[in-house]
Write a protein that holds these residues in place. Structure first.
Motif, PDB file in Angstrom:
ATOM      1  N   GLU A 196       0.835  -1.208   0.000  1.00 25.07           N
ATOM      2  CA  GLU A 196       0.000   0.000   0.000  1.00 25.07           C
ATOM      3  C   GLU A 196       0.866   1.252   0.000  1.00 25.07           C
ATOM      4  O   GLU A 196       0.568   2.220  -0.714  1.00 25.07           O
ATOM      5  N   LEU A 197       1.939   1.227   0.777  1.00 21.14           N
ATOM      6  CA  LEU A 197       2.859   2.363   0.781  1.00 21.14           C
ATOM      7  C   LEU A 197       3.485   2.559  -0.601  1.00 21.14           C
ATOM      8  O   LEU A 197       3.593   3.677  -1.102  1.00 21.14           O
ATOM      9  N   GLY A 198       3.909   1.447  -1.214  1.00 21.85           N
ATOM     10  CA  GLY A 198       4.570   1.522  -2.516  1.00 21.85           C
ATOM     11  C   GLY A 198       3.658   1.988  -3.625  1.00 21.85           C
ATOM     12  O   GLY A 198       4.042   2.836  -4.441  1.00 21.85           O
ATOM     13  N   THR A 199       2.438   1.457  -3.669  1.00 21.13           N
ATOM     14  CA  THR A 199       1.513   1.858  -4.734  1.00 21.13           C
ATOM     15  C   THR A 199       1.039   3.292  -4.552  1.00 21.13           C
ATOM     16  O   THR A 199       0.872   4.027  -5.525  1.00 21.13           O
ATOM     17  N   THR A 200       0.846   3.691  -3.297  1.00 20.40           N
ATOM     18  CA  THR A 200       0.433   5.078  -3.038  1.00 20.40           C
ATOM     19  C   THR A 200       1.538   6.044  -3.440  1.00 20.40           C
ATOM     20  O   THR A 200       1.271   7.076  -4.076  1.00 20.40           O
ATOM     21  N   LYS A 201       2.776   5.701  -3.096  1.00 19.81           N
ATOM     22  CA  LYS A 201       3.906   6.556  -3.464  1.00 19.81           C
ATOM     23  C   LYS A 201       4.030   6.664  -4.986  1.00 19.81           C
ATOM     24  O   LYS A 201       4.232   7.760  -5.531  1.00 19.81           O
ATOM     25  N   SER A 202       3.886   5.545  -5.672  1.00 22.92           N
ATOM     26  CA  SER A 202       3.993   5.544  -7.136  1.00 22.92           C
ATOM     27  C   SER A 202       2.909   6.403  -7.761  1.00 22.92           C
ATOM     28  O   SER A 202       3.172   7.201  -8.668  1.00 22.92           O
ATOM     29  N   SER A 203       1.692   6.235  -7.283  1.00 23.89           N
ATOM     30  CA  SER A 203       0.580   7.010  -7.813  1.00 23.89           C
ATOM     31  C   SER A 203       0.763   8.501  -7.548  1.00 23.89           C
ATOM     32  O   SER A 203       0.532   9.332  -8.436  1.00 23.89           O
ATOM     33  N   ASP A 204       1.208   8.836  -6.344  1.00 22.06           N
ATOM     34  CA  ASP A 204       1.414  10.250  -5.994  1.00 22.06           C
ATOM     35  C   ASP A 204       2.523  10.875  -6.848  1.00 22.06           C
ATOM     36  O   ASP A 204       2.407  12.024  -7.291  1.00 22.06           O
ATOM     37  N   GLN A 205       3.603  10.134  -7.048  1.00 20.86           N
ATOM     38  CA  GLN A 205       4.725  10.666  -7.837  1.00 20.86           C
ATOM     39  C   GLN A 205       4.305  10.926  -9.277  1.00 20.86           C
ATOM     40  O   GLN A 205       4.653  11.960  -9.859  1.00 20.86           O
ATOM     41  N   LEU A 206       3.572  10.000  -9.858  1.00 20.76           N
ATOM     42  CA  LEU A 206       3.208  10.147 -11.268  1.00 20.76           C
ATOM     43  C   LEU A 206       2.083  11.157 -11.476  1.00 20.76           C
ATOM     44  O   LEU A 206       1.969  11.735 -12.559  1.00 20.76           O
ATOM     45  N   SER A 207       1.275  11.379 -10.449  1.00 22.08           N
ATOM     46  CA  SER A 207       0.182  12.342 -10.605  1.00 22.08           C
ATOM     47  C   SER A 207       0.632  13.782 -10.359  1.00 22.08           C
ATOM     48  O   SER A 207      -0.122  14.717 -10.613  1.00 22.08           O
ATOM     49  N   ALA A 208       1.857  13.955  -9.882  1.00 23.26           N
ATOM     50  CA  ALA A 208       2.397  15.305  -9.681  1.00 23.26           C
ATOM     51  C   ALA A 208       2.769  15.923 -11.037  1.00 23.26           C
ATOM     52  O   ALA A 208       2.932  15.214 -12.039  1.00 23.26           O
ATOM     53  N   VAL A 209       2.880  17.245 -11.059  1.00 19.71           N
ATOM     54  CA  VAL A 209       3.307  17.928 -12.288  1.00 19.71           C
ATOM     55  C   VAL A 209       4.671  17.396 -12.710  1.00 19.71           C
ATOM     56  O   VAL A 209       5.591  17.306 -11.888  1.00 19.71           O
ATOM     57  N   ASN A 210       4.794  17.023 -13.950  1.00 18.76           N
ATOM     58  CA  ASN A 210       6.007  16.428 -14.522  1.00 18.76           C
ATOM     59  C   ASN A 210       6.285  15.009 -14.019  1.00 18.76           C
ATOM     60  O   ASN A 210       7.381  14.482 -14.197  1.00 18.76           O
ATOM     61  N   GLY A 211       5.275  14.392 -13.373  1.00 22.16           N
ATOM     62  CA  GLY A 211       5.426  13.012 -12.937  1.00 22.16           C
ATOM     63  C   GLY A 211       5.729  12.085 -14.097  1.00 22.16           C
ATOM     64  O   GLY A 211       6.563  11.176 -13.989  1.00 22.16           O
ATOM     65  N   PHE A 212       5.063  12.304 -15.216  1.00 26.52           N
ATOM     66  CA  PHE A 212       5.352  11.565 -16.452  1.00 26.52           C
ATOM     67  C   PHE A 212       6.336  12.335 -17.324  1.00 26.52           C
ATOM     68  O   PHE A 212       7.344  11.790 -17.772  1.00 26.52           O
ATOM     69  N   PHE A 213       6.033  13.596 -17.549  1.00 29.34           N
ATOM     70  CA  PHE A 213       6.817  14.382 -18.505  1.00 29.34           C
ATOM     71  C   PHE A 213       8.282  14.494 -18.092  1.00 29.34           C
ATOM     72  O   PHE A 213       9.173  14.509 -18.935  1.00 29.34           O
ATOM     73  N   GLY A 214       8.542  14.571 -16.790  1.00 27.04           N
ATOM     74  CA  GLY A 214       9.914  14.738 -16.324  1.00 27.04           C
ATOM     75  C   GLY A 214      10.617  13.442 -15.983  1.00 27.04           C
ATOM     76  O   GLY A 214      11.733  13.464 -15.467  1.00 27.04           O
ATOM     77  N   ASN A 215       9.995  12.314 -16.257  1.00 28.86           N
ATOM     78  CA  ASN A 215      10.560  11.003 -15.925  1.00 28.86           C
ATOM     79  C   ASN A 215      10.815  10.232 -17.217  1.00 28.86           C
ATOM     80  O   ASN A 215       9.889   9.741 -17.854  1.00 28.86           O
ATOM     81  N   ALA A 216      12.080  10.116 -17.584  1.00 30.85           N
ATOM     82  CA  ALA A 216      12.431   9.490 -18.866  1.00 30.85           C
ATOM     83  C   ALA A 216      11.950   8.043 -18.967  1.00 30.85           C
ATOM     84  O   ALA A 216      11.687   7.543 -20.063  1.00 30.85           O
ATOM     85  N   ALA A 217      11.820   7.369 -17.817  1.00 33.63           N
ATOM     86  CA  ALA A 217      11.433   5.956 -17.832  1.00 33.63           C
ATOM     87  C   ALA A 217       9.976   5.760 -18.233  1.00 33.63           C
ATOM     88  O   ALA A 217       9.608   4.694 -18.735  1.00 33.63           O
ATOM     89  N   VAL A 218       9.142   6.783 -18.027  1.00 32.07           N
ATOM     90  CA  VAL A 218       7.709   6.623 -18.310  1.00 32.07           C
ATOM     91  C   VAL A 218       7.153   7.714 -19.234  1.00 32.07           C
ATOM     92  O   VAL A 218       5.959   7.706 -19.553  1.00 32.07           O
ATOM     93  N   LYS A 219       7.980   8.647 -19.640  1.00 32.91           N
ATOM     94  CA  LYS A 219       7.521   9.758 -20.487  1.00 32.91           C
ATOM     95  C   LYS A 219       6.839   9.226 -21.741  1.00 32.91           C
ATOM     96  O   LYS A 219       7.337   8.319 -22.412  1.00 32.91           O
ATOM     97  N   ILE A 220       5.686   9.801 -22.053  1.00 28.52           N
ATOM     98  CA  ILE A 220       4.901   9.354 -23.198  1.00 28.52           C
ATOM     99  C   ILE A 220       5.281  10.165 -24.434  1.00 28.52           C
ATOM    100  O   ILE A 220       5.222  11.398 -24.419  1.00 28.52           O
ATOM    101  N   LEU A 221       5.645   9.468 -25.470  1.00 30.16           N
ATOM    102  CA  LEU A 221       6.018  10.096 -26.737  1.00 30.16           C
ATOM    103  C   LEU A 221       4.964   9.788 -27.787  1.00 30.16           C
ATOM    104  O   LEU A 221       3.939   9.169 -27.485  1.00 30.16           O
TER     105      LEU A 221
END
Length: 240
Positions: A49-74
């Motif tokens: 629960e801690l891990g999934t919540t942290k992951s969701s919070d990180q990706l839902s923040a501004v630049n969570g996807f855009f600023g993360n090369a591992a998950v950035k959508i092209l």
């Protein structure tokens, strides 16, 4: 005689202290022993629960996807020729707007994943928990893929569609696809990207969850409670 009387309280304290030390030692051995099924169940669910919540919070923040090369959508693979063509004819800004808006849409949707993961964790059986604890380093991530992907897709798609419209992704991509489709002799592309962004958003979540899972399996500092330390210490001793 006085010396004997003086020694009696000392010996009493000494024996009491030894007995207390033995009790503490036994308690320590019991604490450091193999975890019970309930402890394994509670610790793993807590960690997940801690891990999934942290992951969701990180990706839902501004630049969570855009600023993360591992998950950035092209651009979608089949539409990368669109991007290349647009940039070659002076429309790089349009291509940049498409990429930014796709990622903003995914960030908008990522926060919706938390209740889905929490529900999946609550549904875990003791066998699921044990298999995850003693399984491969990505056993928890694979469990979530099996049990949440369909629900995530169903939940994400309308959110992604709304988000795409809100941040202008639909317009930008439609404009890009339309501009590309006007280029002579090119194969036409589908301007609808909702399904693509939905899947990429889900993929990005699983990338982050896999990293969190690996972190708690390998990083002692990530085990922030005595229960996590005990259960994952047991995992360390029994992993393949």
């Amino acid at each position: 005689m006085k010396k004997i009387l003086i020694l009696i309280p000392f010996l009493f304290v000494l024996f009491c202290s030894c007995d207390t030390l033995n009790q503490v030692a036994q308690g320590t051995v019991q604490q450091l022993g193999n975890p019970t099924n309930l402890e394994i169940n509670n610790a793993l669910k807590q960690a997940l629960e801690l891990g999934t919540t942290k992951s969701s919070d990180q990706l839902s923040a501004v630049n969570g996807f855009f600023g993360n090369a591992a998950v950035k959508i092209l651009f979608p693979p089949e539409a990368q020729k669109v991007e290349k063509t647009l940039r070659s004819i002076g429309l790089s800004k349009l291509a940049d707007n498409v990429i930014l808006s796709l990622n903003r849409a995914a960030e908008d949707a990522a926060g919706k994943a938390k209740p889905i993961f929490v529900n999946a964790i609550k549904q875990m059986t003791l066998r699921d928990v044990t298999n995850i604890l003693l399984g491969n380093k990505d056993a928890a991530t694979e469990y979530f893929k099996r049990t949440t992907t369909l629900q995530l897709a169903s939940s994400f798609k309308p959110v992604i569609q709304t988000s795409l419209n809100k941040v202008g992704a639909t317009k930008f991509y439609t404009d890009a696809a339309t501009a590309y489709n006007k280029v002579p002799f090119v194969s036409k592309v589908n301007p609808d990207i909702t399904d693509y962004v939905t899947q990429k958003a889900i993929d990005g979540l699983f990338v982050e969850i896999a990293q969190e899972e690996l972190n708690i399996r390998q990083n002692l500092g990530a085990r922030t409670t005595p229960l996590l330390q005990k259960v994952f210490g047991y995992y360390d001793k029994n992993k393949k």
